[in-house]
Design an enzyme around this catalytic site. Sequence first.
Site, mmCIF file in Angstrom:
data_model
loop_
_atom_site.group_PDB
_atom_site.id
_atom_site.type_symbol
_atom_site.label_atom_id
_atom_site.label_comp_id
_atom_site.label_asym_id
_atom_site.label_seq_id
_atom_site.Cartn_x
_atom_site.Cartn_y
_atom_site.Cartn_z
ATOM 1 N N ASN A 182 74.002 -19.610 53.881
ATOM 2 C CA ASN A 182 73.060 -18.785 54.644
ATOM 3 C C ASN A 182 72.116 -18.042 53.698
ATOM 4 O O ASN A 182 72.555 -17.446 52.701
ATOM 5 C CB ASN A 182 73.818 -17.757 55.490
ATOM 6 C CG ASN A 182 74.519 -18.404 56.658
ATOM 7 O OD1 ASN A 182 73.884 -18.809 57.618
ATOM 8 N ND2 ASN A 182 75.843 -18.521 56.563
ATOM 9 N N ASP A 228 69.764 -22.238 61.687
ATOM 10 C CA ASP A 228 71.015 -21.617 62.136
ATOM 11 C C ASP A 228 70.785 -20.785 63.397
ATOM 12 O O ASP A 228 69.669 -20.337 63.682
ATOM 13 C CB ASP A 228 71.552 -20.728 61.013
ATOM 14 C CG ASP A 228 72.989 -20.319 61.247
ATOM 15 O OD1 ASP A 228 73.655 -20.940 62.092
ATOM 16 O OD2 ASP A 228 73.449 -19.364 60.583
ATOM 17 N N GLU A 261 70.744 -22.685 55.037
ATOM 18 C CA GLU A 261 70.590 -22.340 56.450
ATOM 19 C C GLU A 261 69.602 -21.184 56.618
ATOM 20 O O GLU A 261 69.705 -20.167 55.940
ATOM 21 C CB GLU A 261 71.939 -21.961 57.062
ATOM 22 C CG GLU A 261 72.940 -23.110 57.074
ATOM 23 C CD GLU A 261 74.217 -22.758 57.826
ATOM 24 O OE1 GLU A 261 74.281 -21.632 58.373
ATOM 25 O OE2 GLU A 261 75.136 -23.592 57.871
ATOM 26 N N GLU A 300 80.877 -24.176 55.622
ATOM 27 C CA GLU A 300 79.888 -23.089 55.545
ATOM 28 C C GLU A 300 80.464 -21.980 54.681
ATOM 29 O O GLU A 300 81.617 -21.560 54.858
ATOM 30 C CB GLU A 300 79.555 -22.548 56.939
ATOM 31 C CG GLU A 300 78.527 -21.427 56.874
ATOM 32 C CD GLU A 300 78.123 -20.895 58.232
ATOM 33 O OE1 GLU A 300 77.265 -19.993 58.283
ATOM 34 O OE2 GLU A 300 78.673 -21.371 59.252
ATOM 35 N N GLU A 343 78.729 -24.746 66.781
ATOM 36 C CA GLU A 343 79.563 -23.652 66.281
ATOM 37 C C GLU A 343 80.404 -23.058 67.411
ATOM 38 O O GLU A 343 80.060 -23.171 68.591
ATOM 39 C CB GLU A 343 78.678 -22.551 65.686
ATOM 40 C CG GLU A 343 77.810 -23.003 64.528
ATOM 41 C CD GLU A 343 76.925 -21.887 63.994
ATOM 42 O OE1 GLU A 343 77.044 -21.567 62.804
ATOM 43 O OE2 GLU A 343 76.123 -21.334 64.766
#
Length: 644
Positions: free
Chosen positions: A471, A532, A502, A412, A589
């Site tokens: 993101n 997410d 995401e 990520e 996560e």
Amino acid sequence: MITRVPQRLFAKATIGLLFAVVLALLVASVVSYIQDRKLQSVSLGNLRMATWNLAQLGHEASAFDRELALELQDVGDSDEMLLRYDILWSRYVYLLTSSEAAITRDHSQNEVRLTELFGALQSLETPITRLAAGDPVDRRVLATLWETQKAQVQRLVIDNFVGDETGQLMDRVEYSRNRLSNLRLLMLGAMVLVFSYLALAVMYTRRQAGIDQITGLPNHLYLRSLKRIDPARAIITCEINEFQVVLSEYGHDTLAELTRAFVDRLRVHLREGDELIQVAQNQFLVVATPSPRETMTALVERLASATSFDWSLHDTVLHISSTLGADAPCQGSCPGWQARYQQVHRALAQARIEGRPFYINDAKLRTRLKREQAIHSALNRFLKGQPSVLRLSLVYQPIVSADNATRITGAEVLLRCQHQEEGVVPPYEVVDLCERYGLGKKLGQWLFREIAHETRDLYQYMGFRGVLSINLNPSMLCESLPVDVKTLLLGQGIPPESLCLEITEDNAALNFSLINRLIRKMHDLGLCVALDDFGTGHSSLEYVRELKVDRLKIDRCFVDGIENDSDKERFLGSIIAMANQASMKSVIEGVETGAQWRLVGELGGELIQGYYAYRPMPFNDLMALFIDGSATFPVDQGVAANDK
């Protein structure tokens, strides 16, 4: 003064009386005007027409007389004489036939005399024509005939300017002048009365305009008139949160009822001497002097509590709440009233941003705002490519396989920000500032360019095929997203199957149909999409059902403490099972301990991201993991073989 003006001064009876006086004067003026017009039409009209028509007749007769005399002496111009004769002829025709000269004909015996004179002029046509042609003519007879006519024309002109009628006219004019003077005096008195009344009415109206008609409170017009507020007094702004809900669902009348109820609750908690001002229909300003035994925080809390209540509406009960911003009394060197009013609204805005019921402007808030301004200014310069005291950079947190902590399946991409004066700036604060000040799209484009710049060699020359998760901030979720992805990522050599965008649940809620449309376009390009922070919103299951995402990123809050809580463990297991049944890969996560790692694997988790495996690291550190062989990763065998 205006506060002592009695209401009856502006009552219907008073206005009616004033209207009657003005109407009477108006009627008198009209009557006087009509009489003067008659006088003008009878006398001044005659004088004017006589002055013009008969004076012109006399002038044109004199001009003809001059040319005829020259012609009789054989020194004249025949054409000029004929022209003057024709002009005099036309003047008679005009006086005898035109409507404009009717008033001249009607006066005394003018028409008869003009007819006779015109006939006499016509009788001269033959001798005049012969004279102009040079034929023999009895010049003495012609001159005698003309002299007789000329004398009669002069007598006609004189008779129209002298006589008894002129004296009578002057008497009537003098009477009209006296009447007009008296009328002017009355009109002057009436105008003084009317303007005095209007001045009072304007003052009264302006005072009334400064009061809200629903609540009876001073409004924004009154607020504008304020020049100074005692620094020892607190300023508090209070806003109804449910204003738009009530307006859209129940209309203005119901909203007025709510506003009155809200004001009544505020009034109860104000002390004598405190002011309550209605800035807008849903916003109020309190200027209060705190009690010596009450802190500023206690005062604001008391007002916040007073304006949080259940309001009965028809067959339902609606909970009403407020958001407040406050500026405490100050001592010593204090800013002016306008500056304090601005600070109050800054506090209100901060309360809205943080979702708090109130915020008090203090040194902490001022320091925070100053810091945000410094970061925003530097951020703006950085995104424009200008020298800046702020630096944005990227770190990568590997995502690994649940059955092998050294098997890196991707990473990520995370944002980091360093300010030379303010130090480390949290990523969420950077994103929030960008969204607030319209820099979100520029931030997203910078992010795409930087990712491509750092990672394209990894994909092109090392054959890496791990998935980069990126993101998206709210501003990036727009119709231009596919173009930015193709231009800034795919166009730079990043394989589409190695990219995963995401979307957080909160961002997905902004525009559900738009998000689904963008997901379809990303799938068309070959990218995958992840939801997410799953589980932190209010409609998580709806998003799983409606959004066509490929991955589900399960928030760390569901992992924290599972090793010590069997209920949490079972709940996490149900989420993972749901993702598997929906054919979505789950990324868990926040796995930070070995016990958590083991339990996630047992629950069926596929991919894990957390400190137990790897912390976020700069790109060069990620490359070092691949190069020294301490981690394995998916590769394109063809690219890897060519590289060897």
